[in-house]
Design an enzyme around this catalytic site. Structure first.
Site, PDB file in Angstrom:
ATOM      1  N   CYS A  92       3.441  -4.554   6.577  1.00 38.50           N
ATOM      2  CA  CYS A  92       3.124  -4.369   5.166  1.00 38.50           C
ATOM      3  C   CYS A  92       4.344  -3.869   4.389  1.00 38.50           C
ATOM      4  CB  CYS A  92       1.976  -3.370   5.005  1.00 38.50           C
ATOM      5  SG  CYS A  92       0.398  -3.936   5.675  1.00 38.50           S
ATOM      6  N   HIS A 135       0.830  -1.215   0.000  1.00 36.95           N
ATOM      7  CA  HIS A 135       0.000   0.000   0.000  1.00 36.95           C
ATOM      8  C   HIS A 135       0.855   1.251   0.000  1.00 36.95           C
ATOM      9  CE1 HIS A 135       0.531   1.128   4.281  1.00 36.95           C
ATOM     10  NE2 HIS A 135       0.451  -0.167   4.576  1.00 36.95           N
TER      11      HIS A 135
END
Length: 404
Positions: free
Chosen positions: A252, A235
């Site tokens: 992430c 992301h």
């Protein structure tokens, strides 16, 4: 005046164990023709940052300030660039405060970010080489993403004309506590082979930036090893932040918003492999071909033994450590012996085969995926299948088999 910036240059001076050469120049690579990625390329932003630091290194302070100002026109939320600009202005004003005088955690993060960005642009180019995890891509796989956590770098490859072409690479942020995720909440980024799902369409908090693509962590091998956790995404960053430090996420893989937007054509299919590795190695396409030859032969022999209904020869392809979604090797053998006892004539064909070496595995391991067509007198079946093949007792054997 240059001496005032000596500690500022601690960000960049010790790369690869020694001082940067005074005549060093930034990497000139750019997005390859035919990549079909948007014209905006954040590598230009990175090159300007590196250029400004090299200019400081050469005592060209006014030129460095001009370069940073040019950078900030395109990326006004780039905090590291603002830090460099601020120190340059303080030097011009002959103030005694120096970047190196502040040894807080935030400064350390900026130093590490500058270091990995500079290393990328001063490293020897990987011309004619590919990541050693990319053995073979199927015709259906148009792109592959490879992340090197050690270098804080994400590489994009396109499968074009049966060859791999490097398109672009980007700076990335990984987990606060590094790589090799094992438990829920450990703030580590997993190592392995994953698939990026389609972009999440529901509105997300600004923290996740322009887009988010979930990865299928934990994969079957992760589950086998008892690894826990969920919600590992690729992301972007908040709107007021161009980039985050190398180790700043909850696990992430995070990249700048312009980069996540540029990757939309790569990730929009919802089936792009994302391979996350520590200390990525590089080989020639010819070396990749040589490495997969023995596995090609093993896969074809497995298919033939299954098609011939030679049950024991077929089962000899499975490792003692084999597991599937329905059980272990003994359960697999029991089921296959029961099915093949009738000696039904079958036809089996494999297509769209891909092979990716599994990163950081204790023994050589390869994820093999393919389309399987099965036909017998009583059943016609088509499925996408994946297998983990492991080098076991001087030969390739199957450690896992299941749907892809």
């Amino acid at each position: 005046m240059l001496k005032r910036l000596t500690k500022l240059l601690s960000i960049m001076m010790f790369v690869g164990g020694g001082l940067l050469p005074w005549n060093a120049t930034a990497d000139k690579s750019s997005t390859s023709p035919g990549s079909m990625l948007p014209a905006f390329n954040s590598n230009q932003i990175e090159r300007l940052l590196v250029q400004s630091l090299l200019q400081i290194n050469a005592g060209q302070l006014r030129e460095a300030l001009n370069t940073v100002d040019q950078l900030l026109q395109d990326a006004p939320n780039f905090r590291l660039a603002h830090l460099v600009r601020g120190d340059l202005l303080m030097t011009f004003a002959q103030q005694s405060t120096k970047l190196g005088d502040h040894q807080d955690a935030a400064l350390s993060d900026f130093q590490e970010e500058a270091k990995v960005r500079i290393e990328r642009h001063l490293a020897s180019p990987h011309e004619g080489k590919i990541p050693d995890v990319l053995w073979h891509m199927s015709p259906e796989q148009r792109y592959a993403v490879v992340v090197d956590t050690t270098k804080s770098r994400l590489y994009v490859y396109q499968n074009r004309d049966s060859q791999l072409h490097h398109l672009v690479d980007y700076y990335i942020t990984m987990g606060k506590n590094g790589s090799e995720k094992f438990t829920e909440g450990d703030k580590r980024t997993p190592l392995g082979i994953y698939i990026a799902d389609k972009k999440l369409e529901h509105k997300l908090p600004d923290f996740y930036g322009e887009a988010a693509y979930p990865l299928n962590y934990p994969n079957p091998l992760d589950k086998r090893h008892g690894k826990k956790g969920h919600g590992i995404w690729l992301h972007g960053t908040p709107q007021d932040v161009y980039s985050r430090p190398p180790k700043a996420s909850d696990g992430c893989v995070v990249i700048a918003n312009p980069d996540i937007k540029a990757l939309a054509p790569v990730l929009q299919q919802g089936a792009t492999p994302v391979i996350i590795s520590n200390d990525l190695q590089w080989i020639t396409p010819q070396e990749a071909e040589q490495r997969r030859q023995a596995l090609d032969q093993a896969l074809e022999q497995w298919r033939r033994d299954w098609e011939s209904q030679d049950t024991e020869q077929y089962l000899a392809h499975y490792a003692d450590t084999f597991f599937s979604d329905s059980g272990n090797l003994e359960k697999w053998k029991e089921n296959k012996r029961r099915i093949q006892a009738a000696k039904t004539k079958v036809q089996i064909s494999l297509s769209n085969i891909s092979m990716f070496r599994y990163p950081n595995a204790p023994a050589p391991m390869v994820l093999v995926s393919f389309d399987q067509d099965y036909k017998s007198d009583i059943l016609i079946d088509h499925m996408k299948k994946q297998q983990y093949w492991v080098w076991d007792d001087h030969r390739w054997k199957i450690m896992y088999e299941g749907p892809a």
